[in-house]
Design an enzyme around this catalytic site. Structure first.
Site, PDB file in Angstrom:
ATOM      1  CB  CYS A  90      -5.441   5.722  11.027  1.00  0.00           C
ATOM      2  SG  CYS A  90      -5.756   4.235   9.893  1.00  0.00           S
ATOM      3  CB  ILE A 133       6.700   6.917  15.301  1.00  0.00           C
ATOM      4  CG1 ILE A 133       7.881   5.732  15.054  1.00  0.00           C
ATOM      5  CG2 ILE A 133       5.779   7.576  13.710  1.00  0.00           C
ATOM      6  CD1 ILE A 133       8.706   7.038  14.781  1.00  0.00           C
ATOM      7  CG  ASP A 177       2.365   1.322   9.699  1.00  0.00           C
ATOM      8  OD1 ASP A 177       2.158   2.229  10.659  1.00  0.00           O
ATOM      9  OD2 ASP A 177       2.467   1.717   9.220  1.00  0.00           O
ATOM     10  CB  ILE A 191       1.569  18.632   6.107  1.00  0.00           C
ATOM     11  CG1 ILE A 191      -0.474  19.379   6.151  1.00  0.00           C
ATOM     12  CG2 ILE A 191       0.609  16.569   6.297  1.00  0.00           C
ATOM     13  CD1 ILE A 191      -0.798  19.753   5.077  1.00  0.00           C
ATOM     14  CE  LYS A 222      -1.823   1.287   3.621  1.00  0.00           C
ATOM     15  NZ  LYS A 222      -1.672   3.103   4.163  1.00  0.00           N
ATOM     16  CG  ASN A 223       2.202   3.033   3.349  1.00  0.00           C
ATOM     17  OD1 ASN A 223       1.574   3.142   3.438  1.00  0.00           O
ATOM     18  ND2 ASN A 223       2.744   2.878   4.541  1.00  0.00           N
ATOM     19  NE  ARG A 248      -0.250   9.955  10.208  1.00  0.00           N
ATOM     20  CZ  ARG A 248      -0.939   9.545   9.229  1.00  0.00           C
ATOM     21  NH1 ARG A 248      -1.964   8.374   9.522  1.00  0.00           N
ATOM     22  NH2 ARG A 248      -0.066   8.216   9.237  1.00  0.00           N
ATOM     23  NE  ARG A 306      -7.795   3.967   5.793  1.00  0.00           N
ATOM     24  CZ  ARG A 306      -6.643   4.382   6.117  1.00  0.00           C
ATOM     25  NH1 ARG A 306      -7.202   5.004   7.819  1.00  0.00           N
ATOM     26  NH2 ARG A 306      -5.501   4.766   5.624  1.00  0.00           N
TER      27      ARG A 306
HETATM   28  C1  UD1 Z   1       3.379   7.157   6.628  1.00  0.00           C
HETATM   29  C2  UD1 Z   1       3.373   5.170   6.423  1.00  0.00           C
HETATM   30  C3  UD1 Z   1       2.505   5.718   7.613  1.00  0.00           C
HETATM   31  C4  UD1 Z   1       3.275   4.873   8.721  1.00  0.00           C
HETATM   32  C5  UD1 Z   1       4.527   6.568   9.327  1.00  0.00           C
HETATM   33  C6  UD1 Z   1       5.612   6.034   9.321  1.00  0.00           C
HETATM   34  C7  UD1 Z   1       1.975   5.958   3.775  1.00  0.00           C
HETATM   35  C8  UD1 Z   1       1.072   6.107   3.335  1.00  0.00           C
HETATM   36  N1  UD1 Z   1       2.161   5.781   5.485  1.00  0.00           N
HETATM   37  O1  UD1 Z   1       3.009   7.642   7.343  1.00  0.00           O
HETATM   38  O2  UD1 Z   1       1.404   3.600   7.305  1.00  0.00           O
HETATM   39  O3  UD1 Z   1       3.149   4.635  10.574  1.00  0.00           O
HETATM   40  O4  UD1 Z   1       5.270   6.920   7.977  1.00  0.00           O
HETATM   41  O5  UD1 Z   1       6.539   5.070   9.924  1.00  0.00           O
HETATM   42  O6  UD1 Z   1       3.040   5.692   3.756  1.00  0.00           O
HETATM   43  N2  UD1 Z   1       5.496  14.742  10.968  1.00  0.00           N
HETATM   44  C9  UD1 Z   1       5.591  15.815  11.290  1.00  0.00           C
HETATM   45  N3  UD1 Z   1       5.616  16.952  10.245  1.00  0.00           N
HETATM   46  C10 UD1 Z   1       5.129  16.421   8.549  1.00  0.00           C
HETATM   47  C11 UD1 Z   1       5.248  15.384   8.886  1.00  0.00           C
HETATM   48  C12 UD1 Z   1       5.450  14.349   9.826  1.00  0.00           C
HETATM   49  O7  UD1 Z   1       5.571  16.905  12.494  1.00  0.00           O
HETATM   50  O8  UD1 Z   1       4.695  16.980   8.570  1.00  0.00           O
HETATM   51  C13 UD1 Z   1       5.847  14.008  12.068  1.00  0.00           C
HETATM   52  C14 UD1 Z   1       4.051  12.525  12.246  1.00  0.00           C
HETATM   53  O9  UD1 Z   1       3.982  13.591  13.363  1.00  0.00           O
HETATM   54  C15 UD1 Z   1       5.050  11.588  12.893  1.00  0.00           C
HETATM   55  C16 UD1 Z   1       6.215  11.291  12.472  1.00  0.00           C
HETATM   56  O10 UD1 Z   1       6.945  12.694  11.482  1.00  0.00           O
HETATM   57  O11 UD1 Z   1       5.549  11.744  14.638  1.00  0.00           O
HETATM   58  C17 UD1 Z   1       6.393  10.205  11.329  1.00  0.00           C
HETATM   59  O12 UD1 Z   1       5.457  10.975  10.890  1.00  0.00           O
HETATM   60  P1  UD1 Z   1       5.732  10.412   8.770  1.00  0.00           P
HETATM   61  O13 UD1 Z   1       7.108   9.489   9.044  1.00  0.00           O
HETATM   62  O14 UD1 Z   1       5.336  11.650   7.820  1.00  0.00           O
HETATM   63  O15 UD1 Z   1       4.131   9.857   8.341  1.00  0.00           O
HETATM   64  P2  UD1 Z   1       3.614   9.337   7.206  1.00  0.00           P
HETATM   65  O16 UD1 Z   1       4.253   9.761   5.927  1.00  0.00           O
HETATM   66  O17 UD1 Z   1       2.012  10.355   7.412  1.00  0.00           O
END
Ligand code: UD1
Length: 424
Positions: free
Chosen positions: A119, A331, A309, A126, A25-26, A124, A401
């Site tokens: 989820c 995380i 995960d 951006i 998926k990812n 989370r 999902r």
């Molecule tokens: C991806 C995976 C998810 C997995 C996660 C961590 C996909 C579609 N999803 O999610 O399954 O659980 O990696 O391995 O690939 N953060 C910030 N600011 C940002 C972005 C992230 O502070 O702009 C923080 C988040 O709150 C979190 C950490 O960084 O604490 C990790 O998030 P991230 O690696 O971005 O996870 P995703 O890409 O959302």
């Protein structure tokens, strides 16, 4: 989506048999987003037919993209795109919709998108994604229900060091940089295998990327890309879920196409519990009959550490192991939502801050429980497979999902499972 489906499980059967691991998926989702960068065709083989991929497909369709499935091959024709708005409802239903931003700004010069959903496992944000775009010359405006981001000129290559490594932000930065002017250097990138897979996919499209597999990536912007045909790699989390489902039931299973080299931390914990495995000719052969040892501490961490995960999925297995185990989630700040549901099945877990203390070995019993997010749903399935009696897990759409026809996978391994009222 309406929470109509229920998963019925009768526990107590050790899993046995052989199954093949679905596509990741990812890995597939950012590849689908990347297809937008090219005004031509992308073909993805071994693409999982899961709800998140189908939502991404619908988002692309609303932008004028033509798609076609043939078994597990997805053809994406991005020759024509209309507009720059990502459908609000669809974007709101899936966190990964944010990954469309980099490609859309690159292709259309702008994008309008609702704040991504997905989820419920913490805040989370951006911010890291947006910071890179701004460095590349993108203007960003908050709008009523989300964001507008755009640039009237071609994106400008930049050098960025991420303060925190983020999978999604690294992917979005890569997608924005592929056709930007000049060179982009990304430091402190996430090391998760899905980044590597995306880089190889982009290279196959004609992107110029270096440093693949390290935490520093450089990208030299190109003006055009080419049609690509690519095979989505197997899903390391789905493989881990099957492995741990067999562990919880003390079964013996064989996983075809398991990405063993990406599963080191998951296999190490499996070994600590007493699980045995060998891998030959691309088959992971596992034997969980000797599983009986608690694990003093498992901390989730960035790759190659133990994946967040797999955290709740491990928790379900540890409930079956006599003694005290501890998990530390580092995380995401709110990823213990499954705990009260596991407690309904007799699971004894105490959460203090980032730590979950698990007292295992108390027999689990079937119950009516509720899935609240994707991996939590998988954890409940595993606990139910290990429990005595029947369980009913509501909100099966969370499982759907990320897991393709998981009931068939588990049935093939001898588990008693049905999904009732499944989404069409
Ligand atoms: C991806 C995976 C998810 C997995 C996660 C961590 C996909 C579609 N999803 O999610 O399954 O659980 O990696 O391995 O690939 N953060 C910030 N600011 C940002 C972005 C992230 O502070 O702009 C923080 C988040 O709150 C979190 C950490 O960084 O604490 C990790 O998030 P991230 O690696 O971005 O996870 P995703 O890409 O959302």
């Amino acid at each position: 989506m309406q929470p109509v489906g229920e998963i019925w499980i009768k526990g107590g059967t050790p899993l046995s048999g052989q199954v093949s691991v679905q596509g990741s998926k990812n890995a597939a989702l950012p590849m689908m987003a990347a297809a937008l960068l090219h005004d031509g065709k992308t073909v993805l083989h071994h693409c999982p037919r899961i709800a998140d991929v189908l939502v991404m497909e619908q988002i692309l369709n609303r932008l004028g993209v033509k798609t076609r499935w043939q078994d597990h091959t997805l053809e994406i024709d991005c020759r024509k795109i209309v507009g720059y708005e990502i459908d609000n409802e669809l974007a709101g239903s899936m966190r990964s919709s944010v990954i469309l931003m980099g490609s859309m700004i690159s292709r259309q010069g702008q994008v309008k998108i609702a704040y991504p959903g997905g989820c419920t496992i913490g805040k989370r944000p951006i911010d890291l994604h947006l910071k890179v775009f701004q460095n590349m010359g993108v203007n960003i405006r908050e709008e009523e229900k989300g964001l507008w981001a755009g640039s009237s000129t071609r994106l400008q290559g930049t050098t960025v060091e991420f303060p925190v490594s983020s999978v999604g932000a690294t992917e979005n930065a890569l997608l924005a940089a592929v056709k930007a002017k000049g060179e982009t250097v990304l430091k402190n990138c996430a090391l998760e295998p899905e980044i590597r897979h995306l880089c190889y996919f982009l290279q196959a499209m004609g992107a110029e990327i270096g440093g693949i597999g390290t935490d520093t990536l450089w990208i030299r912007g190109v003006c055009t890309l080419r049609d690509v045909e690519y095979t989505v790699p197997p899903d390391r989390i789905v493989a881990g879920t099957c492995l741990y489902a067999a562990a919880a039931t003390r079964g013996k299973i064989v996983l075809e196409h398991a990405p063993v080299e990406e599963m080191e931390a998951v296999l190490q914990v499996y070994e600590k519990m007493g699980g045995q495995w060998v891998c030959n000719s691309g088959k992971l052969k596992t034997d969980a009959r000797e599983i009986r040892y608690p694990v003093s501490l498992t901390e989730t961490a960035r790759y190659p550490g133990f994946p967040t995960d797999m955290q709740s999925i491990l928790m379900a297995v540890l409930l079956t192991v006599p003694g005290e185990s501890r998990i530390r989630e580092t995380i995401f700040e709110d990823r213990y939502k499954v705990v009260p549901e596991l407690a309904r099945m007799g699971g004894c877990i105490a959460v203090t801050g980032k730590d979950a203390w698990i007292r295992g070995g108390i027999p689990l019993c079937g119950a009516k429980v509720k899935a609240l997010e994707l991996r939590g749903a998988a954890a409940l399935v595993i606990a139910a497979l290990a429990a005595e009696g029947e369980s009913l897990i509501s909100n099966s759409h969370f499982l759907e999902r990320g897991y393709e026809e998981f009931e068939n996978v588990i049935s093939k391994l001898g588990g008693k499972i049905e999904i009732r009222g499944k989404m069409g």
